[in-house]
Design a protein around this motif. Sequence first.
Motif, PDB file in Angstrom:
ATOM      1  N   MET A 108       0.847  -1.176   0.000  1.00  0.00           N
ATOM      2  CA  MET A 108       0.000   0.000   0.000  1.00  0.00           C
ATOM      3  C   MET A 108       0.894   1.240   0.000  1.00  0.00           C
ATOM      4  O   MET A 108       1.857   1.322   0.744  1.00  0.00           O
ATOM      5  CB  MET A 108      -0.905  -0.019   1.233  1.00  0.00           C
ATOM      6  N   VAL A 109       0.564   2.193  -0.846  1.00  0.00           N
ATOM      7  CA  VAL A 109       1.281   3.462  -0.944  1.00  0.00           C
ATOM      8  C   VAL A 109       0.427   4.543  -0.281  1.00  0.00           C
ATOM      9  O   VAL A 109      -0.764   4.656  -0.569  1.00  0.00           O
ATOM     10  CB  VAL A 109       1.530   3.836  -2.426  1.00  0.00           C
ATOM     11  N   HIS A 110       1.052   5.314   0.606  1.00  0.00           N
ATOM     12  CA  HIS A 110       0.366   6.419   1.285  1.00  0.00           C
ATOM     13  C   HIS A 110       1.021   7.722   0.852  1.00  0.00           C
ATOM     14  O   HIS A 110       2.215   7.758   0.554  1.00  0.00           O
ATOM     15  CB  HIS A 110       0.477   6.280   2.803  1.00  0.00           C
ATOM     16  N   ALA A 111       0.239   8.795   0.829  1.00  0.00           N
ATOM     17  CA  ALA A 111       0.788  10.104   0.462  1.00  0.00           C
ATOM     18  C   ALA A 111      -0.019  11.216   1.115  1.00  0.00           C
ATOM     19  O   ALA A 111      -1.188  11.034   1.454  1.00  0.00           O
ATOM     20  CB  ALA A 111       0.761  10.279  -1.053  1.00  0.00           C
ATOM     21  N   TYR A 112       0.645  12.348   1.260  1.00  0.00           N
ATOM     22  CA  TYR A 112      -0.028  13.582   1.639  1.00  0.00           C
ATOM     23  C   TYR A 112      -0.122  14.431   0.380  1.00  0.00           C
ATOM     24  O   TYR A 112       0.852  14.519  -0.380  1.00  0.00           O
ATOM     25  CB  TYR A 112       0.752  14.329   2.724  1.00  0.00           C
ATOM     26  N   ILE A 113      -1.261  15.020   0.150  1.00  0.00           N
ATOM     27  CA  ILE A 113      -1.455  15.900  -0.994  1.00  0.00           C
ATOM     28  C   ILE A 113      -1.725  17.291  -0.440  1.00  0.00           C
ATOM     29  O   ILE A 113      -2.710  17.502   0.271  1.00  0.00           O
ATOM     30  CB  ILE A 113      -2.622  15.434  -1.881  1.00  0.00           C
ATOM     31  N   LEU A 114      -0.832  18.221  -0.749  1.00  0.00           N
ATOM     32  CA  LEU A 114      -0.963  19.605  -0.294  1.00  0.00           C
ATOM     33  C   LEU A 114      -1.653  20.380  -1.403  1.00  0.00           C
ATOM     34  O   LEU A 114      -1.244  20.314  -2.561  1.00  0.00           O
ATOM     35  CB  LEU A 114       0.415  20.189  -0.002  1.00  0.00           C
ATOM     36  N   ILE A 115      -2.693  21.106  -1.039  1.00  0.00           N
ATOM     37  CA  ILE A 115      -3.549  21.736  -2.048  1.00  0.00           C
ATOM     38  C   ILE A 115      -3.700  23.230  -1.785  1.00  0.00           C
ATOM     39  O   ILE A 115      -3.979  23.639  -0.659  1.00  0.00           O
ATOM     40  CB  ILE A 115      -4.943  21.076  -2.056  1.00  0.00           C
ATOM     41  N   GLN A 116      -3.543  24.012  -2.846  1.00  0.00           N
ATOM     42  CA  GLN A 116      -3.877  25.427  -2.810  1.00  0.00           C
ATOM     43  C   GLN A 116      -5.205  25.585  -3.538  1.00  0.00           C
ATOM     44  O   GLN A 116      -5.436  24.941  -4.566  1.00  0.00           O
ATOM     45  CB  GLN A 116      -2.798  26.266  -3.487  1.00  0.00           C
ATOM     46  N   THR A 117      -6.067  26.435  -2.989  1.00  0.00           N
ATOM     47  CA  THR A 117      -7.396  26.630  -3.571  1.00  0.00           C
ATOM     48  C   THR A 117      -7.631  28.096  -3.906  1.00  0.00           C
ATOM     49  O   THR A 117      -6.877  28.974  -3.474  1.00  0.00           O
ATOM     50  CB  THR A 117      -8.506  26.179  -2.595  1.00  0.00           C
ATOM     51  N   GLU A 118      -8.687  28.333  -4.636  1.00  0.00           N
ATOM     52  CA  GLU A 118      -9.141  29.703  -4.848  1.00  0.00           C
ATOM     53  C   GLU A 118      -9.577  30.265  -3.499  1.00  0.00           C
ATOM     54  O   GLU A 118      -9.951  29.510  -2.586  1.00  0.00           O
ATOM     55  CB  GLU A 118     -10.318  29.718  -5.821  1.00  0.00           C
ATOM     56  N   VAL A 119      -9.545  31.572  -3.369  1.00  0.00           N
ATOM     57  CA  VAL A 119      -9.920  32.232  -2.113  1.00  0.00           C
ATOM     58  C   VAL A 119     -11.341  31.841  -1.708  1.00  0.00           C
ATOM     59  O   VAL A 119     -12.265  31.874  -2.517  1.00  0.00           O
ATOM     60  CB  VAL A 119      -9.813  33.770  -2.258  1.00  0.00           C
ATOM     61  N   GLY A 120     -11.474  31.413  -0.444  1.00  0.00           N
ATOM     62  CA  GLY A 120     -12.782  31.067   0.095  1.00  0.00           C
ATOM     63  C   GLY A 120     -13.296  29.685  -0.274  1.00  0.00           C
ATOM     64  O   GLY A 120     -14.421  29.341   0.066  1.00  0.00           O
ATOM     65  N   LYS A 121     -12.483  28.859  -0.938  1.00  0.00           N
ATOM     66  CA  LYS A 121     -12.947  27.543  -1.394  1.00  0.00           C
ATOM     67  C   LYS A 121     -12.390  26.369  -0.582  1.00  0.00           C
ATOM     68  O   LYS A 121     -12.714  25.227  -0.857  1.00  0.00           O
ATOM     69  CB  LYS A 121     -12.566  27.337  -2.860  1.00  0.00           C
ATOM     70  N   ALA A 122     -11.549  26.622   0.408  1.00  0.00           N
ATOM     71  CA  ALA A 122     -10.878  25.532   1.120  1.00  0.00           C
ATOM     72  C   ALA A 122     -11.848  24.544   1.752  1.00  0.00           C
ATOM     73  O   ALA A 122     -11.700  23.329   1.594  1.00  0.00           O
ATOM     74  CB  ALA A 122      -9.930  26.097   2.178  1.00  0.00           C
TER      75      ALA A 122
ATOM     76  N   GLY B 165      -1.792  28.542   6.342  1.00  0.00           N
ATOM     77  CA  GLY B 165      -0.406  28.510   5.875  1.00  0.00           C
ATOM     78  C   GLY B 165      -0.359  28.593   4.367  1.00  0.00           C
ATOM     79  O   GLY B 165      -1.321  29.015   3.724  1.00  0.00           O
ATOM     80  N   PRO B 166       0.753  28.153   3.768  1.00  0.00           N
ATOM     81  CA  PRO B 166       0.906  28.272   2.314  1.00  0.00           C
ATOM     82  C   PRO B 166      -0.044  27.360   1.531  1.00  0.00           C
ATOM     83  O   PRO B 166      -0.288  27.587   0.357  1.00  0.00           O
ATOM     84  CB  PRO B 166       2.361  27.913   2.056  1.00  0.00           C
ATOM     85  N   TYR B 167      -0.563  26.331   2.183  1.00  0.00           N
ATOM     86  CA  TYR B 167      -1.539  25.439   1.552  1.00  0.00           C
ATOM     87  C   TYR B 167      -2.867  25.586   2.282  1.00  0.00           C
ATOM     88  O   TYR B 167      -2.907  25.942   3.457  1.00  0.00           O
ATOM     89  CB  TYR B 167      -1.055  23.988   1.563  1.00  0.00           C
ATOM     90  N   ASP B 168      -3.943  25.299   1.576  1.00  0.00           N
ATOM     91  CA  ASP B 168      -5.283  25.494   2.132  1.00  0.00           C
ATOM     92  C   ASP B 168      -5.930  24.197   2.604  1.00  0.00           C
ATOM     93  O   ASP B 168      -6.772  24.204   3.483  1.00  0.00           O
ATOM     94  CB  ASP B 168      -6.175  26.154   1.080  1.00  0.00           C
TER      95      ASP B 168
ATOM     96  N   THR C  56      -6.260  25.182  -7.310  1.00  0.00           N
ATOM     97  CA  THR C  56      -5.352  25.876  -8.214  1.00  0.00           C
ATOM     98  C   THR C  56      -4.009  25.165  -8.360  1.00  0.00           C
ATOM     99  O   THR C  56      -3.351  25.291  -9.384  1.00  0.00           O
ATOM    100  CB  THR C  56      -5.100  27.328  -7.745  1.00  0.00           C
ATOM    101  N   ARG C  57      -3.584  24.406  -7.323  1.00  0.00           N
ATOM    102  CA  ARG C  57      -2.292  23.713  -7.385  1.00  0.00           C
ATOM    103  C   ARG C  57      -2.262  22.585  -6.366  1.00  0.00           C
ATOM    104  O   ARG C  57      -2.832  22.708  -5.285  1.00  0.00           O
ATOM    105  CB  ARG C  57      -1.168  24.702  -7.090  1.00  0.00           C
ATOM    106  N   THR C  58      -1.572  21.481  -6.728  1.00  0.00           N
ATOM    107  CA  THR C  58      -1.370  20.383  -5.784  1.00  0.00           C
ATOM    108  C   THR C  58       0.105  20.009  -5.724  1.00  0.00           C
ATOM    109  O   THR C  58       0.849  20.226  -6.674  1.00  0.00           O
ATOM    110  CB  THR C  58      -2.176  19.117  -6.174  1.00  0.00           C
ATOM    111  N   LEU C  59       0.496  19.445  -4.606  1.00  0.00           N
ATOM    112  CA  LEU C  59       1.838  18.902  -4.411  1.00  0.00           C
ATOM    113  C   LEU C  59       1.666  17.570  -3.692  1.00  0.00           C
ATOM    114  O   LEU C  59       1.142  17.537  -2.571  1.00  0.00           O
ATOM    115  CB  LEU C  59       2.702  19.850  -3.573  1.00  0.00           C
ATOM    116  N   THR C  60       2.058  16.481  -4.338  1.00  0.00           N
ATOM    117  CA  THR C  60       1.883  15.149  -3.770  1.00  0.00           C
ATOM    118  C   THR C  60       3.184  14.704  -3.116  1.00  0.00           C
ATOM    119  O   THR C  60       4.245  14.732  -3.748  1.00  0.00           O
ATOM    120  CB  THR C  60       1.464  14.139  -4.851  1.00  0.00           C
TER     121      THR C  60
END
Length: 77
Positions: free
Chosen positions: A1-15, A36-39, A67-71
Motif C-alpha cells: 500500500m502506498v500512502h501520500a499527503y497531498i498539499l492543495i492550494q485553492t481559490e480564495v474562500g474555497k478551502a 499557511g501556504p496550503y489550504d 489551483t495547485r497540488t503537491l503530492t
Amino acid sequence: MVHAYILIQTEVGKAAQVASTISEISGVTKAEDVTGPYDVIVRAEAETVDELGRLVVARVQSVDGITRTLTCPVVNI
C-alpha cells in the motif's frame, strides 16, 4: 500500500468546500482545511504508485476550486 499527503492550494474562500468534496473520493482517508501556504491537506492511499498518480490527476485535481497540488509520498526508511 502506498500512502501520500497531498498539499492543495485553492481559490480564495474555497478551502472548506474543496476539503469536503475531496473527503468523499475513494482512496482519500482524511482531508482537512488548514492555514499557511496550503489550504487543504489530504491523506490518501492506493495499491501502487501508478494508482496513486491516477487518483491525484484524474480525481483530486478535477475538483472545482483547486489551483495547485503537491503530492508527497510517504517513505519508510
